[in-house]
Design an enzyme around this catalytic site. Structure first.
Site, mmCIF file in Angstrom:
data_model
loop_
_atom_site.group_PDB
_atom_site.id
_atom_site.type_symbol
_atom_site.label_atom_id
_atom_site.label_comp_id
_atom_site.label_asym_id
_atom_site.label_seq_id
_atom_site.Cartn_x
_atom_site.Cartn_y
_atom_site.Cartn_z
ATOM 1 N N GLU A 191 0.815 -1.211 0.000
ATOM 2 C CA GLU A 191 0.000 0.000 0.000
ATOM 3 C C GLU A 191 0.849 1.261 0.000
ATOM 4 O O GLU A 191 0.538 2.231 -0.702
ATOM 5 C CB GLU A 191 -0.927 0.020 1.223
ATOM 6 C CG GLU A 191 -1.756 1.295 1.270
ATOM 7 C CD GLU A 191 -2.722 1.370 2.431
ATOM 8 O OE1 GLU A 191 -3.580 2.262 2.407
ATOM 9 O OE2 GLU A 191 -2.614 0.533 3.350
ATOM 10 N N ASP B 181 -0.958 -5.154 2.793
ATOM 11 C CA ASP B 181 -1.393 -3.951 3.504
ATOM 12 C C ASP B 181 -0.735 -4.016 4.878
ATOM 13 O O ASP B 181 -1.090 -4.857 5.700
ATOM 14 C CB ASP B 181 -2.910 -3.901 3.648
ATOM 15 C CG ASP B 181 -3.404 -2.525 4.087
ATOM 16 O OD1 ASP B 181 -2.621 -1.797 4.729
ATOM 17 O OD2 ASP B 181 -4.557 -2.173 3.792
ATOM 18 N N ILE C 297 -0.653 -1.977 7.576
ATOM 19 C CA ILE C 297 -1.581 -1.710 8.681
ATOM 20 C C ILE C 297 -2.904 -1.290 8.057
ATOM 21 O O ILE C 297 -3.072 -0.142 7.642
ATOM 22 C CB ILE C 297 -1.078 -0.621 9.650
ATOM 23 C CG1 ILE C 297 0.262 -1.013 10.267
ATOM 24 C CG2 ILE C 297 -2.116 -0.377 10.756
ATOM 25 C CD1 ILE C 297 0.840 0.041 11.216
ATOM 26 N N ASP C 298 -3.819 -2.223 7.952
ATOM 27 C CA ASP C 298 -5.170 -1.913 7.474
ATOM 28 C C ASP C 298 -5.964 -1.436 8.682
ATOM 29 O O ASP C 298 -6.079 -2.148 9.678
ATOM 30 C CB ASP C 298 -5.796 -3.168 6.868
ATOM 31 C CG ASP C 298 -7.126 -2.879 6.195
ATOM 32 O OD1 ASP C 298 -7.415 -1.705 5.918
ATOM 33 O OD2 ASP C 298 -7.863 -3.853 5.926
ATOM 34 N N THR D 22 -5.574 2.196 9.688
ATOM 35 C CA THR D 22 -4.609 3.121 10.288
ATOM 36 C C THR D 22 -5.272 4.121 11.225
ATOM 37 O O THR D 22 -4.681 4.511 12.238
ATOM 38 C CB THR D 22 -3.816 3.861 9.188
ATOM 39 O OG1 THR D 22 -3.131 2.888 8.387
ATOM 40 C CG2 THR D 22 -2.790 4.799 9.788
ATOM 41 N N ASP E 258 -6.477 -4.142 0.083
ATOM 42 C CA ASP E 258 -7.532 -4.142 1.100
ATOM 43 C C ASP E 258 -8.297 -5.455 1.140
ATOM 44 O O ASP E 258 -8.786 -5.854 2.202
ATOM 45 C CB ASP E 258 -8.539 -3.009 0.830
ATOM 46 C CG ASP E 258 -7.950 -1.630 0.947
ATOM 47 O OD1 ASP E 258 -7.263 -1.376 1.949
ATOM 48 O OD2 ASP E 258 -8.168 -0.804 0.037
#
Length: 274
Positions: free
Chosen positions: A74, A95, A97-98, A100, A222
């Site tokens: 990402e 990803d 840190i999905d 944030t 995502d």
């Protein structure tokens, strides 16, 4: 390396190890205090130093283990590799840190999401809630699991009794459109939940903790891993009118709920707007 593509189970093993290490780093940096907060697409679309650090760590580990693979992340996009699938036919979709915003506020819903794609098809994936340690995994054709238990999704068949998760974009005009869709959908479902983490939403649907999920504006990182988890739990994961899941819309629901939910979302122009 002998140039052969490893079995999906082996790719999952790598993904799980990388995701667990990445989740530990995210939690450690959260405990030390969130720093380096900046914005991306809008003033509400935040990125932290941890997002970038976790992605760099995960990419470095993948490079060490599988140097011929490509990596799509990402924060940094396509890491160096020989084309979209590297020289090996394998691409990792990450990803770091999905969720944030949850991470920024200290809410316990943020995840590391990592999927392995072979020749354009996602074959293995893991989503790990870094805050809680909950972990969902899937291998194409082999089912989806959490804590050793195979997942089968919700058994609900009546959309009017379905708990549906969703999310919102960062652009104010898009949010306004999504709010309008939600306003007109909510009379037809039991209720709505919004956790702020697409990958976890998909896994909750896979587990049957929510009955279905939809969202506009998702990028591949995502939904690649969570979408496989949902699919392997028996859910249908698609866009509108047979389109593949993607930025226009992702819908995930058991077959009995997918049609009615899809039709409402199509009528409400859920894939439209900004």
């Amino acid at each position: 390396m002998d140039g052969t593509t490893p079995a999906p189970e082996e790719l999952l093993k790598i993904a799980v190890e990388v995701a667990r290490e990445a989740a530990e780093t995210a939690c450690r940096m959260r405990a030390d205090g969130v720093s380096g907060v900046a914005t991306k697409s809008t003033v509400t679309d935040v990125v932290t130093a941890a997002d970038r650090a976790v992605e760099r760590q995960a990419v470095a580990t993948l490079r060490a283990v599988r140097p011929g693979d490509a990596v799509l992340g990402e924060e940094y996009g396509d890491a160096e590799g020989a084309g979209p699938a590297g020289g090996s036919g394998v691409r990792w979709i990450l990803d770091p840190i999905d969720g944030t915003v949850n991470y920024l506020y200290g809410l316990p819903h943020y995840a590391v999401s990592l999927a392995a794609e072979v020749d354009g098809e996602v074959v293995a994936g893991v989503v790990r809630n870094a805050a809680t340690g909950d972990e969902w995994t899937a291998v194409r054709g082999r089912g989806a699991y959490r804590a050793g238990q195979r997942l089968h999704g919700s058994v609900e068949t009546d959309l009017g009794q379905a708990l549906v998760a969703t999310g919102f974009g960062y652009d104010p005009a898009r949010r306004a459109h999504q709010a309008g869709v939600l306003h007109r959908l909510i009379p037809y479902v039991r209720d709505i939940r919004r956790f702020g983490v697409a990958s976890i939403d998909l896994c909750l649907a896979a587990e049957g903790l929510v009955d279905g999920y939809y969202e506009k504006g998702l990028n591949l990182w995502d939904h690649a891993a969570g979408g496989l988890v949902a699919t392997e739990a028996g859910l249908r994961v698609d866009g509108l009118a047979g389109a593949a899941p993607g930025p226009d819309l992702v819908i995930a629901a058991p077959p009995a709920l997918f049609g009615p939910l899809h039709d409402h979302l199509a009528r409400l122009d859920a894939a439209g707007g900004p």
